[in-house]
Write a protein that holds these residues in place. Sequence first.
Motif, PDB file in Angstrom:
ATOM      1  N   ASP A  50      12.708  -0.237  17.162  1.00 42.41           N
ATOM      2  CA  ASP A  50      12.853   0.988  16.232  1.00 42.41           C
ATOM      3  C   ASP A  50      13.330   1.032  14.528  1.00 42.41           C
ATOM      4  OD1 ASP A  50      13.333   3.676  15.460  1.00 42.41           O
ATOM      5  OD2 ASP A  50      15.173   3.923  16.597  1.00 42.41           O
ATOM      6  N   ASN A  51      11.934   1.271  13.907  1.00 41.39           N
ATOM      7  CA  ASN A  51      12.055   1.044  12.474  1.00 41.39           C
ATOM      8  C   ASN A  51      11.982   2.340  11.897  1.00 41.39           C
ATOM      9  OD1 ASN A  51      12.887  -1.868  12.131  1.00 41.39           O
ATOM     10  ND2 ASN A  51      10.950  -2.164  13.103  1.00 41.39           N
ATOM     11  N   THR A  52      12.089   3.594  12.485  1.00 45.57           N
ATOM     12  CA  THR A  52      12.121   4.958  12.004  1.00 45.57           C
ATOM     13  C   THR A  52      12.723   5.105  10.614  1.00 45.57           C
ATOM     14  OG1 THR A  52      13.402   5.987  13.493  1.00 45.57           O
ATOM     15  CG2 THR A  52      11.357   5.771  14.202  1.00 45.57           C
ATOM     16  N   ASP A  53      13.690   4.528  10.480  1.00 44.25           N
ATOM     17  CA  ASP A  53      14.432   4.782   9.169  1.00 44.25           C
ATOM     18  C   ASP A  53      13.899   4.054   7.928  1.00 44.25           C
ATOM     19  OD1 ASP A  53      15.121   2.152  10.210  1.00 44.25           O
ATOM     20  OD2 ASP A  53      16.707   2.078   8.772  1.00 44.25           O
ATOM     21  N   VAL A  54      12.731   3.359   8.183  1.00 44.26           N
ATOM     22  CA  VAL A  54      12.119   2.718   7.142  1.00 44.26           C
ATOM     23  C   VAL A  54      11.388   3.834   5.969  1.00 44.26           C
ATOM     24  CG1 VAL A  54      10.454   1.072   6.332  1.00 44.26           C
ATOM     25  CG2 VAL A  54      12.136   0.656   8.050  1.00 44.26           C
ATOM     26  N   ALA A  55      11.004   4.879   6.857  1.00 45.92           N
ATOM     27  CA  ALA A  55       9.935   5.762   6.276  1.00 45.92           C
ATOM     28  C   ALA A  55      10.940   6.661   5.247  1.00 45.92           C
ATOM     29  CB  ALA A  55       9.434   6.871   7.558  1.00 45.92           C
ATOM     30  N   ALA A  56      12.125   6.756   5.437  1.00 43.43           N
ATOM     31  CA  ALA A  56      12.817   7.596   4.202  1.00 43.43           C
ATOM     32  C   ALA A  56      13.277   6.793   3.388  1.00 43.43           C
ATOM     33  CB  ALA A  56      14.056   8.339   5.167  1.00 43.43           C
ATOM     34  N   MET A  57      13.214   5.473   3.128  1.00 46.39           N
ATOM     35  CA  MET A  57      13.706   4.468   2.250  1.00 46.39           C
ATOM     36  C   MET A  57      12.963   4.639   0.980  1.00 46.39           C
ATOM     37  SD  MET A  57      14.515   0.884   4.118  1.00 46.39           S
ATOM     38  CE  MET A  57      15.784   0.528   4.998  1.00 46.39           C
ATOM     39  N   SER A  58      13.637   4.518  -0.093  1.00 37.71           N
ATOM     40  CA  SER A  58      12.885   4.301  -1.363  1.00 37.71           C
ATOM     41  C   SER A  58      12.009   2.880  -1.399  1.00 37.71           C
ATOM     42  CB  SER A  58      13.840   4.554  -2.497  1.00 37.71           C
ATOM     43  OG  SER A  58      14.751   3.513  -2.608  1.00 37.71           O
ATOM     44  N   TYR A  59      11.434   2.788  -2.660  1.00 31.98           N
ATOM     45  CA  TYR A  59      10.768   1.607  -2.663  1.00 31.98           C
ATOM     46  C   TYR A  59      11.985   0.337  -2.865  1.00 31.98           C
ATOM     47  CZ  TYR A  59       8.399  -2.362  -4.858  1.00 31.98           C
ATOM     48  OH  TYR A  59       7.923  -3.667  -5.211  1.00 31.98           O
ATOM     49  N   GLU A  60      12.795   0.929  -3.755  1.00 31.05           N
ATOM     50  CA  GLU A  60      13.964  -0.067  -4.032  1.00 31.05           C
ATOM     51  C   GLU A  60      14.651  -0.530  -2.965  1.00 31.05           C
ATOM     52  OE1 GLU A  60      13.353   2.444  -5.662  1.00 31.05           O
ATOM     53  OE2 GLU A  60      12.668   1.742  -7.720  1.00 31.05           O
ATOM     54  N   GLN A  61      15.011   0.484  -1.921  1.00 32.53           N
ATOM     55  CA  GLN A  61      15.902   0.313  -0.729  1.00 32.53           C
ATOM     56  C   GLN A  61      15.064  -0.868   0.124  1.00 32.53           C
ATOM     57  OE1 GLN A  61      16.486   4.370   0.317  1.00 32.53           O
ATOM     58  NE2 GLN A  61      18.500   4.184   0.065  1.00 32.53           N
TER      59      GLN A  61
ATOM     60  N   LEU B 268       9.186  -2.795   6.739  1.00 28.74           N
ATOM     61  CA  LEU B 268       9.633  -2.925   5.125  1.00 28.74           C
ATOM     62  C   LEU B 268       8.411  -3.220   4.170  1.00 28.74           C
ATOM     63  CD1 LEU B 268      12.915  -4.450   5.617  1.00 28.74           C
ATOM     64  CD2 LEU B 268      12.674  -2.295   4.976  1.00 28.74           C
ATOM     65  N   ALA B 269       7.693  -3.991   4.540  1.00 29.85           N
ATOM     66  CA  ALA B 269       6.447  -4.386   3.709  1.00 29.85           C
ATOM     67  C   ALA B 269       5.577  -3.455   3.570  1.00 29.85           C
ATOM     68  CB  ALA B 269       5.900  -5.773   4.044  1.00 29.85           C
ATOM     69  N   ALA B 270       5.480  -2.701   4.731  1.00 25.31           N
ATOM     70  CA  ALA B 270       4.427  -1.506   4.810  1.00 25.31           C
ATOM     71  C   ALA B 270       4.874  -0.457   3.880  1.00 25.31           C
ATOM     72  CB  ALA B 270       4.127  -1.141   6.208  1.00 25.31           C
ATOM     73  N   ARG B 271       6.213  -0.257   4.071  1.00 26.21           N
ATOM     74  CA  ARG B 271       7.041   0.945   3.172  1.00 26.21           C
ATOM     75  C   ARG B 271       6.793   0.599   1.679  1.00 26.21           C
ATOM     76  NH1 ARG B 271       7.355   6.031   2.607  1.00 26.21           N
ATOM     77  NH2 ARG B 271       9.249   6.573   1.487  1.00 26.21           N
ATOM     78  N   CYS B 272       6.858  -0.677   1.265  1.00 25.24           N
ATOM     79  CA  CYS B 272       6.891  -1.222  -0.034  1.00 25.24           C
ATOM     80  C   CYS B 272       5.364  -0.866  -0.512  1.00 25.24           C
ATOM     81  CB  CYS B 272       7.088  -2.320  -0.371  1.00 25.24           C
ATOM     82  SG  CYS B 272       8.955  -2.860  -0.147  1.00 25.24           S
ATOM     83  N   GLU B 273       4.211  -1.425   0.174  1.00 22.64           N
ATOM     84  CA  GLU B 273       2.892  -1.315   0.137  1.00 22.64           C
ATOM     85  C   GLU B 273       2.618   0.372  -0.181  1.00 22.64           C
ATOM     86  OE1 GLU B 273      -0.026  -2.965  -0.622  1.00 22.64           O
ATOM     87  OE2 GLU B 273       1.698  -4.406  -0.929  1.00 22.64           O
ATOM     88  N   ALA B 274       3.049   1.458   0.537  1.00 21.58           N
ATOM     89  CA  ALA B 274       2.752   2.789   0.611  1.00 21.58           C
ATOM     90  C   ALA B 274       3.468   3.280  -0.476  1.00 21.58           C
ATOM     91  CB  ALA B 274       3.308   3.527   1.906  1.00 21.58           C
TER      92      ALA B 274
END
Length: 84
Positions: free
Chosen positions: A13-24, A56-62
Amino acid sequence: MTETPTPGTGNGDNTDVAAMSYEQAREELVAVVNQLEAGNTSLEQSLALWERGEALAARCEAWLEGARQRLDAARAGAEDGATD
């Protein structure tokens, strides 16, 4: 050395990642990589960390792709303004 708690719930469950800023996301990704490189985790923990790192890497890429699109749009707008 302070042990970083294993991120996520361990069940993928990594649903919280979608709400993270790039820096986080970047900061936590660095922590995940450091923990994996240390090799002090069980196989199950390592798999959970790997999955967390992928999210997390996917979030940074987005975030980076969004920034790239905004820059391209700003450049296109500036070029259109210069030709008017």
